[in-house]
Design a protein around this motif. Sequence first.
Motif, short mmCIF file in Angstrom:
data_model
loop_
_atom_site.label_atom_id
_atom_site.label_comp_id
_atom_site.label_asym_id
_atom_site.label_seq_id
_atom_site.Cartn_x
_atom_site.Cartn_y
_atom_site.Cartn_z
N LEU A 115 16.47 34.26 79.48
CA LEU A 115 17.83 34.57 79.92
C LEU A 115 17.96 36.06 80.25
O LEU A 115 18.50 36.43 81.30
N GLY A 116 17.46 36.90 79.38
CA GLY A 116 17.53 38.34 79.60
C GLY A 116 16.75 38.79 80.83
O GLY A 116 17.25 39.60 81.62
N VAL A 117 15.56 38.26 80.98
CA VAL A 117 14.73 38.61 82.15
C VAL A 117 15.46 38.21 83.44
O VAL A 117 15.52 39.00 84.39
N ASN A 118 16.01 37.01 83.47
CA ASN A 118 16.70 36.56 84.68
C ASN A 118 17.96 37.37 84.95
O ASN A 118 18.24 37.72 86.10
N ALA A 119 18.71 37.71 83.92
CA ALA A 119 19.92 38.51 84.11
C ALA A 119 19.58 39.92 84.59
O ALA A 119 20.19 40.43 85.54
N VAL A 120 18.59 40.54 83.97
CA VAL A 120 18.18 41.89 84.38
C VAL A 120 17.61 41.87 85.79
O VAL A 120 17.93 42.73 86.62
N GLY A 121 16.77 40.90 86.08
CA GLY A 121 16.19 40.79 87.42
C GLY A 121 17.25 40.61 88.49
O GLY A 121 17.18 41.21 89.57
N CYS A 122 18.25 39.79 88.21
CA CYS A 122 19.32 39.58 89.18
C CYS A 122 20.16 40.84 89.35
O CYS A 122 20.57 41.18 90.47
N ALA A 123 20.41 41.56 88.26
CA ALA A 123 21.15 42.82 88.36
C ALA A 123 20.37 43.82 89.21
O ALA A 123 20.94 44.49 90.08
N LEU A 124 19.08 43.92 88.97
CA LEU A 124 18.26 44.84 89.77
C LEU A 124 18.25 44.42 91.25
O LEU A 124 18.23 45.29 92.14
N MET A 125 18.29 43.13 91.51
CA MET A 125 18.37 42.65 92.89
C MET A 125 19.68 43.09 93.52
O MET A 125 19.73 43.48 94.69
N VAL A 184 24.28 40.13 89.25
CA VAL A 184 24.23 40.56 90.66
C VAL A 184 25.56 41.21 91.04
O VAL A 184 25.59 42.31 91.61
N TRP A 185 26.66 40.54 90.74
CA TRP A 185 27.98 41.05 91.13
C TRP A 185 28.27 42.40 90.48
O TRP A 185 28.68 43.35 91.14
N ALA A 186 28.06 42.49 89.16
CA ALA A 186 28.37 43.73 88.43
C ALA A 186 27.48 44.88 88.90
O ALA A 186 27.96 46.01 89.06
N ALA A 187 26.22 44.61 89.12
CA ALA A 187 25.30 45.67 89.56
C ALA A 187 25.65 46.14 90.97
O ALA A 187 25.60 47.35 91.25
N MET A 188 26.02 45.22 91.85
CA MET A 188 26.42 45.62 93.19
C MET A 188 27.70 46.47 93.13
O MET A 188 27.78 47.53 93.77
N ALA A 189 28.67 46.03 92.34
CA ALA A 189 29.92 46.77 92.22
C ALA A 189 29.69 48.15 91.61
O ALA A 189 30.23 49.16 92.08
N ALA A 190 28.88 48.22 90.57
CA ALA A 190 28.60 49.49 89.91
C ALA A 190 27.83 50.43 90.83
O ALA A 190 28.11 51.64 90.87
N THR A 191 26.88 49.90 91.58
CA THR A 191 26.11 50.72 92.51
C THR A 191 27.01 51.28 93.60
O THR A 191 26.94 52.47 93.92
N ARG A 192 27.87 50.44 94.14
CA ARG A 192 28.81 50.91 95.18
C ARG A 192 29.75 51.97 94.61
O ARG A 192 30.04 52.97 95.27
N ALA A 193 30.25 51.76 93.40
CA ALA A 193 31.16 52.73 92.78
C ALA A 193 30.45 54.06 92.54
O ALA A 193 31.01 55.13 92.81
N LEU A 194 29.23 54.01 92.05
CA LEU A 194 28.46 55.22 91.82
C LEU A 194 28.20 55.95 93.13
O LEU A 194 28.34 57.18 93.21
N LEU A 195 27.84 55.23 94.15
CA LEU A 195 27.60 55.86 95.46
C LEU A 195 28.88 56.48 96.00
O LEU A 195 28.84 57.59 96.58
N GLU A 196 30.00 55.80 95.83
CA GLU A 196 31.27 56.35 96.31
C GLU A 196 31.63 57.62 95.53
O GLU A 196 32.09 58.60 96.12
#
Length: 145
Positions: free
Chosen positions: A51-61, A127-139
Amino acid sequence: MSKESGGQPPWRGQWPVIGAVAAGGAIGASARYGASLIWPTPGGTFPWTTLGVNAVGCALMGVLMVLITEVWSPHRLVRPFLGTGILGGFTTFSTYVVDIQRLVDARRAALGMAYLGATVLAALTGVWAAMAATRALLERRRRSA
């Protein structure tokens, strides 16, 4: 030059992509295997490591997709190497299915169904949280620059 590659030399066709995916896959699968050795899951118990591997991998994606689609235009082999190769080899939805089957076989069907739902939820949320966090950090970085 072969007809299969449209008259292009092999290094201009799909062979570099295949090589990038294979090299990345070896790295990702090795990392996943390492995680399973560090945090083994005893039979009949909740497979937290998978579960952890899949969640981390999806966040990194999610992070990767924002970076390569919204920030810069990477070399053509970056996405096959990092996305399909490393992260595709690291995440393991085939093991996820085997884990569910093992739980059902161990007469722990309710736990298997909870794991089924938790993994999908964790992967999509990652995936959703990592994309949102990455966009927020970039902004934030754009505003401060």
